[in-house]
Design an enzyme around this catalytic site. Structure first.
Site, PDB file in Angstrom:
ATOM      1  N   HIS A  59       2.763   5.821 -15.243  1.00 53.45           N
ATOM      2  CA  HIS A  59       4.109   6.336 -15.023  1.00 53.45           C
ATOM      3  C   HIS A  59       4.473   7.101 -16.295  1.00 53.45           C
ATOM      4  O   HIS A  59       4.075   6.697 -17.394  1.00 53.45           O
ATOM      5  CB  HIS A  59       5.154   5.222 -14.887  1.00 53.45           C
ATOM      6  CG  HIS A  59       4.927   4.243 -13.790  1.00 53.45           C
ATOM      7  ND1 HIS A  59       4.128   3.139 -13.934  1.00 53.45           N
ATOM      8  CD2 HIS A  59       5.430   4.182 -12.541  1.00 53.45           C
ATOM      9  CE1 HIS A  59       4.151   2.441 -12.815  1.00 53.45           C
ATOM     10  NE2 HIS A  59       4.926   3.053 -11.948  1.00 53.45           N
ATOM     11  N   ASP A  81       5.456   5.012 -19.209  1.00 50.82           N
ATOM     12  CA  ASP A  81       4.457   4.086 -19.759  1.00 50.82           C
ATOM     13  C   ASP A  81       3.837   4.734 -20.995  1.00 50.82           C
ATOM     14  O   ASP A  81       3.448   4.046 -21.941  1.00 50.82           O
ATOM     15  CB  ASP A  81       3.289   3.853 -18.795  1.00 50.82           C
ATOM     16  CG  ASP A  81       3.700   3.246 -17.474  1.00 50.82           C
ATOM     17  OD1 ASP A  81       4.773   2.618 -17.424  1.00 50.82           O
ATOM     18  OD2 ASP A  81       2.944   3.410 -16.497  1.00 50.82           O
TER      19      ASP A  81
HETATM   20  C1  XLS Z   1       5.085  -1.694  -7.665  1.00 48.03           C
HETATM   21  C2  XLS Z   1       4.086  -0.655  -7.493  1.00 48.03           C
HETATM   22  C3  XLS Z   1       3.958   0.288  -8.675  1.00 48.03           C
HETATM   23  C4  XLS Z   1       3.295   1.560  -8.212  1.00 48.03           C
HETATM   24  C5  XLS Z   1       3.489   2.717  -9.127  1.00 48.03           C
HETATM   25  O1  XLS Z   1       5.147  -2.672  -6.947  1.00 48.03           O
HETATM   26  O2  XLS Z   1       2.865  -1.229  -7.172  1.00 48.03           O
HETATM   27  O3  XLS Z   1       3.261  -0.308  -9.695  1.00 48.03           O
HETATM   28  O4  XLS Z   1       1.925   1.375  -8.028  1.00 48.03           O
HETATM   29  O5  XLS Z   1       4.818   3.035  -9.306  1.00 48.03           O
END
Ligand code: XLS
Ligand code: NI
Ligand code: NI
Length: 441
Positions: free
Chosen positions: A106, A109
């Site tokens: 993200h 991140d």
């Molecule tokens: C949350 C999601 C998130 C997505 C990316 O539950 O799995 O991690 O994979 O935003």
């Protein structure tokens, strides 16, 4: 090649070798042998394993009852950019030691969000330049990027589905910047997980307007990225609940319907996550099959839930039987379309050794590798395929074949049934199928 920054973060751990199932070295693969051919492709090609930046490098284990427990040595620099570079160094050290080729992120991140949109954008540009260098030096690639449009308080009522246009526009700006970053890093896919795209109460919600707005938003994102030369696949990641009570992308079937309603079916596929499937009361393999049937099996977020819990526990995969059923779907579908296996999973709060991050990913990779080998054996050596074919044999000749070729009408069914009398009782043989899987495990 192992890529280190100025410091080595995972000291005492080298490249993870493949040593086979009789090895008692915990820091070796028992089943994941990257160059081994399975069903015509190497394991590396089948899986395209990816590290998830957020769980592996950002989440320190905090839960509603207490703070983080993990003292990550890359999270100490006072300077924002330096801290982000340290984290990137740790990322590439980890990925290359694992022998993986991909990562996913993200936007925030990578580096902390700034005080203004302009400050955030500058930060993202700075860290993207650094990541470009790391990618070039290591050969590690970006499986997908995404934007976190759910953590910041401004998104408490949603992002693209927010009832306030100003927030929708702010999310659009953030997605533009994240798309720019993904394109600059040659990202192979771009993911939309609709974090808070959903609602808590229908009393205060115009559901139709919110969903129409998501459609407009996704079309804009797609058109922009294509205009900037993005050739990859857009992925929607279904999830039924958490954080919202009702999430608009509930499951694969719902998301496929939305994709078609928005008119973006030529550009979008699905990213199926195991724990999201089970939260929707489906199995992982069911969700994969639904996606495959629509030609939209794009990518996988690998993890597992807890059978006794009703939330997204994101544990590392370790259920070989479940994963084998999934690999059967994958092999029959001809693999993932553009995506890979992203470990969207975290070690437990009390797994605090640096080594635990390796053990968890090794276990996950071995689970998939072992499952793939079993699935291949089941397909090639057992009666599995012929048993399924036999079950549907009535559609391959005579009136059944005419039916499949759309040559019959309801009167034809009526006349055929009248002449046939009561159909034979034919066993579904579920236990036999289950036994075959068990035999090859
Ligand atoms: C949350 C999601 C998130 C997505 C990316 O539950 O799995 O991690 O994979 O935003
Ligand atoms: Ni996910
Ligand atoms: Ni999840």
């Amino acid at each position: 090649m192992i890529i280190l920054g100025d410091k080595e973060y995972f000291k005492g751990i080298g490249a993870i070798p493949y040593e086979g199932k009789d090895s008692d070295n915990p820091l070796a693969y028992k089943f994941y042998n990257a160059d081994q051919l399975v069903a015509g492709k190497t394991m590396r090609e089948h899986f395209k394993f990816a590290m998830a930046y957020w769980h592996t490098l950002c989440g320190t284990g905090g839960d509603p009852f207490g703070p983080g427990t993990k003292n990550f040595p890359w999270a100490v620099a006072g300077d924002t950019l330096q801290a982000a570079k340290d984290k990137a160094d740790a990322a590439f050290e980890f990925i290359t030691k694992m022998g993986f080729e991909y990562y996913c992120f993200h936007d925030y991140d990578l580096i902390d969000e700034g005080d203004t949109l302009a400050a955030s954008e500058k930060r993202i540009h700075q860290i993207v330049e650094y990541l470009k260098e790391k990618q070039a030096a290591s050969g590690v690639k970006l499986l997908w990027g995404t934007s976190n449009c759910f953590s910041h308080p401004r998104y408490m009522n949603g992002a693209a589905s927010n009832p306030n246009f100003d927030v929708v526009a702010r999310a659009g700006a953030q997605v533009k910047i994240a798309l720019d970053a993904t394109i600059a890093l040659d990202g192979e896919n771009y993911v939309f997980w609709g974090g808070r795209e959903g609602y808590m109460s229908l009393l205060n919600t115009n559901m139709k307007m919110e969903q129409d707005n998501i459609g407009r938003f996704l079309n804009m994102a797609k058109d922009y990225a294509r205009s900037q030369g993005f050739k990859g696949t857009f992925l929607i990641e279904p999830k039924p609940m958490e954080p919202m009570k009702h999430q608009y992308d509930f499951d694969a079937a719902t998301s496929i319907n939305s994709i078609k309603a928005y008119g973006i079916e030529n550009d979008f596929k699905l990213n199926i996550e195991v724990n999201h499937a089970t939260l929707a009361q489906h199995t992982f393999q069911h969700e994969l099959q639904v996606a495959a049937n629509a030609g939209m099996l794009g990518s996988i977020d690998a993890n597992r839930g807890d059978y006794q819990n009703g939330w997204d526990t994101d544990q590392f995969p370790n259920n070989v039987l479940e994963t084998t059923e999934a690999m059967l779907v994958l092999l029959k579908a001809g693999g993932l379309q553009g995506g890979g296996i992203n470990f969207d999973a975290k070690t437990r709060r009390n797994s605090t050794d640096m080594e635990d991050i390796f053990l968890a990913h090794i276990g996950g990779a071995d689970t998939f590798a072992r499952a793939l080998l079993v699935a291949e054996a089941v397909m090639n050596m057992s009666a599995y395929n012929s048993l399924v074919d036999k079950r549907y044999a009535s559609f391959t000749s005579g009136k059944g074949a005419d039916f499949v070729a759309n040559k019959l009408d309801l009167n034809d069914l009526y006349n055929y049934a009248k002449s046939k009398g009561e159909p034979d009782q034919i066993s579904g043989k579920q236990e036999l199928f289950e036994n075959i899987l068990n035999q090859y495990l």
